[in-house]
Design an enzyme around this catalytic site. Structure first.
Site, PDB file in Angstrom:
ATOM      1  N   GLU A 121       0.812  -1.198   0.000  1.00  0.00           N
ATOM      2  CA  GLU A 121       0.000   0.000   0.000  1.00  0.00           C
ATOM      3  C   GLU A 121       0.857   1.264   0.000  1.00  0.00           C
ATOM      4  OE1 GLU A 121      -3.879   1.530   2.502  1.00  0.00           O
ATOM      5  OE2 GLU A 121      -2.409   0.227   3.452  1.00  0.00           O
ATOM      6  N   ASP A 122       1.878   1.272   0.846  1.00  0.00           N
ATOM      7  CA  ASP A 122       2.631   2.495   1.074  1.00  0.00           C
ATOM      8  C   ASP A 122       3.823   2.659   0.147  1.00  0.00           C
ATOM      9  OD1 ASP A 122       0.905   3.157   3.011  1.00  0.00           O
ATOM     10  OD2 ASP A 122       2.090   2.318   4.653  1.00  0.00           O
TER      11      ASP A 122
END
Ligand code: MN
Length: 714
Positions: free
Chosen positions: A77-78
């Protein structure tokens, strides 16, 4: 203290000797590489978060796959440099699958409202969970750590996350039997969803806590003594119940914190089921059980597999408290639920470990395979997660949830207050039903409204939701108050007519304000309402506004009686006004006076220091300068005096003598003695003018035994 990877590795080794320390170390380093340079809102390195999440998973005794997934859960996600494929290559398909599941739950599709948003999240969560239970474990650990560190999040963003936690994550943790997780999620969710109420409850309980500490120590000692006497070995712990559960109770029962008594709970952990029942007997012979509060969740476990005996007793000093009795094994399961059954293979629970929870998961899998609409799936799910609720559909297919027992009235108010106020009937699944029929899950409800429809008092018995009840009550109160005001106004007007009192004038003279003050009411509206509700007698109140004695103008038209060449009063600018001496201060000739034009009553003459003049003073265009005229009839004014005297024989006689000497006819006299050597005399005398009065006052001042003299206003 921040967790460290070696501690997590050590922890895992302790409950799982075959844990692969090298794998965990490798996952940690990969996470550190992927999150390099990223900071959390708190300013800490981002790596702290996956590490803390993994530490929580280790407390739940998670397997290596789950721990690795915990370390990597935010990597994709990051950091868009890292693909799922790379994770799969390095750590295997299972880890990649869990990381993917956790990431997808957070993805938001634009939806109409928060409730639908939540249900979409819930659905994704449960579908992912059915695939691999470890997805939800990682997600719960992730959410828990985010809440623990929520202080760093901007204030306006906290409530959304917190509410979502209370409405989705805590119930799932509960359904999976993870009692400890559920309680921490709830208290943190409560704290950030309703910070003010949280603080208030916290403060209110602070006082009780001080008392609780002694009580817990005393009771714990008693319980150990009882265990010793029955020859059973066990552990006792006591605590105050968690804030969110107390708050729910306050809201459910509509009571204040001072009315909560059973806010303490004790837990006894023993070796065997027999011991549980033996200990229960010991407790009930020690303290009186509260009827209806004993629950046997050992013989009849809860749907989430929770097992324990519950009872409430009236303990030392009459203080009620709750007791939970269970075996160490049951306790382990109650704290960590599904995570305590760690024998599942590849994220699916094994056949041997058949529990109510695994049955539930199996059932969810079936629903998923059977297809059906997302709405149906969610409805089934919510019935399961919140068994005490019913789920019904709006005509447009929106799902609304209500507590069991809710009726179309609750439904109507949930749609809109106006729909509630004007509902006259309901169609459920196409058929008209009475408004008081309880709804069932799956009902499709269509409310029939009419402009003439309105709430009735018996709706209060049919509705169950706080929203509907408060709206109905508010409507009824307004109606009743309006009616009461009408009735009260009519009743008071009747009485005032009888006593020939004009309310407007009473108001201008300040009589009304005084009378309202005497019954502690702020305004005329509340006066009418009070009379209308029957709490105040119209007759008694009207009497307060009526003059004490016969209404008679003491003076005069500006022109004096026959024979007098000069007027009694000089009014600047208007010589033919009807003038009346105000009854509130009774000016006498020689007093400094002021005129006040009163509607329909001419000029009211007050003493310049009359409080009512000060009150009316802002309306200066109605004030007129007046002076005492040089002529006028030989009129007298009644003046009342309060005289403080020493209590000694002959004092009253001396006063009456002085008054007689001054040629001031005595109208009334009344005396009181306080028994401590002092007394008071109230005197009403007829006075010619201020000079006359001053002479009498001077006379009194010289008399022995007279302490103080006050001129009264009325
Ligand atoms: Mn995270």
């Amino acid at each position: 203290m921040l967790p460290r990877i070696d501690h997590v590795i050590e922890k895992a080794k302790a409950y799982n000797p075959s844990s692969d320390s090298k794998l965990l170390q490798k996952a940690y380093l990969f996470s550190a590489y992927a999150h390099e340079g990223q900071l959390r809102l708190s300013g800490e390195p981002y790596l702290v978060h996956p590490l803390a999440v993994t530490d929580i998973l280790a407390d739940l005794k998670a397997d290596d796959i789950a721990l690795v997934a915990g370390l990597l859960h935010d990597v994709v996600e990051d950091n868009h440099q890292v693909s799922l494929a790379e994770i799969e290559k390095r750590f295997g398909a299972e880890v990649a699958h869990i990381v993917d599941g956790v990431t997808k739950i957070e993805e938001k599709v634009p939806l109409q409202n928060r409730q639908e948003d939540e249900w979409a999240t819930l659905r994704k969560l449960v579908l992912a969970m059915v695939d691999d239970i470890r997805v939800i474990l990682v997600k719960l650990a992730d959410r828990l750590h985010n809440l623990r560190t929520m202080q760093a999040m901007p204030e306006h963003r906290r409530p959304v996350k917190a509410l979502e936690t209370l409405e989705i994550y805590a119930p799932i943790a509960y359904r999976l039997g993870m009692g400890k997780m559920k309680i921490e999620l709830e208290d943190l969710g409560f704290r950030y969803a309703w910070p003010e109420e949280y603080e208030r409850l916290q403060a209110a309980l602070q006082e009780k806590r001080a008392y609780s500490q002694d009580f817990i120590e005393e009771t714990t000692a008693e319980l150990y003594k009882m265990l010793k006497q029955t020859g059973i070995s066990g552990d006792v712990s006591g605590r105050t119940k968690h804030l969110y559960s107390i708050w729910l109770k306050l809201r459910r029962q509509g009571i204040g914190v001072e009315q909560v008594y059973d806010y303490m709970a004790f837990r006894l952990l023993v070796e065997s089921v027999q011991d549980c029942y033996a200990v229960l007997g010991g407790i009930h012979s020690l303290w009186k059980p509260i009827p209806g509060r004993f629950k046997d969740f050992i013989a009849l476990p809860k749907e989430n597999h929770y097992r324990s005996l519950h009872t409430s007793v009236v303990g030392i000093h009459g203080q009620p408290f709750e007791l939970q009795i269970r075996t160490h094994q049951m306790h382990q399961e109650a704290e960590n639920g599904i995570a305590a059954h760690w024998q599942y293979k590849e994220g699916r629970l094994s056949k041997e470990d058949e529990t109510a929870t695994t049955q539930w998961l199996r059932q969810l899998t079936e629903w998923k395979q059977e297809g059906g609409t997302p709405g149906e799936f969610i409805q089934n799910l919510r019935v399961d997660l919140f068994p005490k609720d019913v789920y019904v559909f709006t005509p447009k297919g929106r799902v609304l949830s209500f507590p069991r027992g809710a009726t179309p009235i609750d439904f109507a108010y949930a749609i809109h207050t106006d729909v509630g106020h004007h509902c006259v009937g309901a169609k459920v699944n196409g058929k008209l039903i009475p408004l008081k029929t309880p709804l069932k899950s799956g009902d499709r409800v269509d409310i029939v409204t009419s402009p003439s429809g309105k709430p009735s008092r018996d709706w209060l018995k049919a509705a169950v939701t706080g929203r509907a009840l408060s709206k109905i009550k508010a409507w009824l109160n307004v109606q009743e108050k309006t009616r009461a005001i009408e009735l009260g106004k009519a009743a008071l007007e009747r009485e005032l007519r009888r006593l020939k009192v004009n309310l407007k004038e009473a108001e201008e003279e300040g009589l009304l304000a005084k009378a309202l003050k005497s019954v502690s009411l702020p305004d005329v509206d509340s006066l009418w309402a009070e009379i209308g509700y029957g709490k105040l007698s119209a007759r008694l109140f009207a009497r307060k506004l009526a003059p004490r004695e016969e209404e008679a103008p003491v003076l005069t038209k500006a022109a004096g009686p026959p024979g007098a060449s000069e007027p009694a009063l000089e009014v600047r600018g208007a010589s033919d006004l009807l003038t009346t001496l105000a009854k509130c201060c009774r000016p006498i000739r020689g007093d400094e006076i002021i005129g006040f034009i009163s509607r329909g009553r001419g000029l009211m003459v007050h003493r310049a220091d009359c409080p009512n003049v000060a009150r009316l003073g802002y309306n200066s265009d109605r004030i007129m300068q007046v002076n005492w005229g040089s002529g006028g009839p030989a009129t007298t004014h009644d003046v009342s005096l309060d005289i403080q005297v020493e209590d000694k024989p002959g004092i009253v006689a001396a006063i009456t003598q002085a008054v007689a000497d001054a040629k001031a006819p005595l109208r009334a006299i009344e005396g009181n003695v306080d028994g401590r050597g002092e007394g008071s005399v109230r005197l009403t005398i007829a006075i010619r003018d201020k000079t006359h009065l001053n002479a009498i006052l001077a006379q009194f001042a010289k008399m022995p035994g007279i302490l103080e003299v006050h001129r009264r206003n009325r």
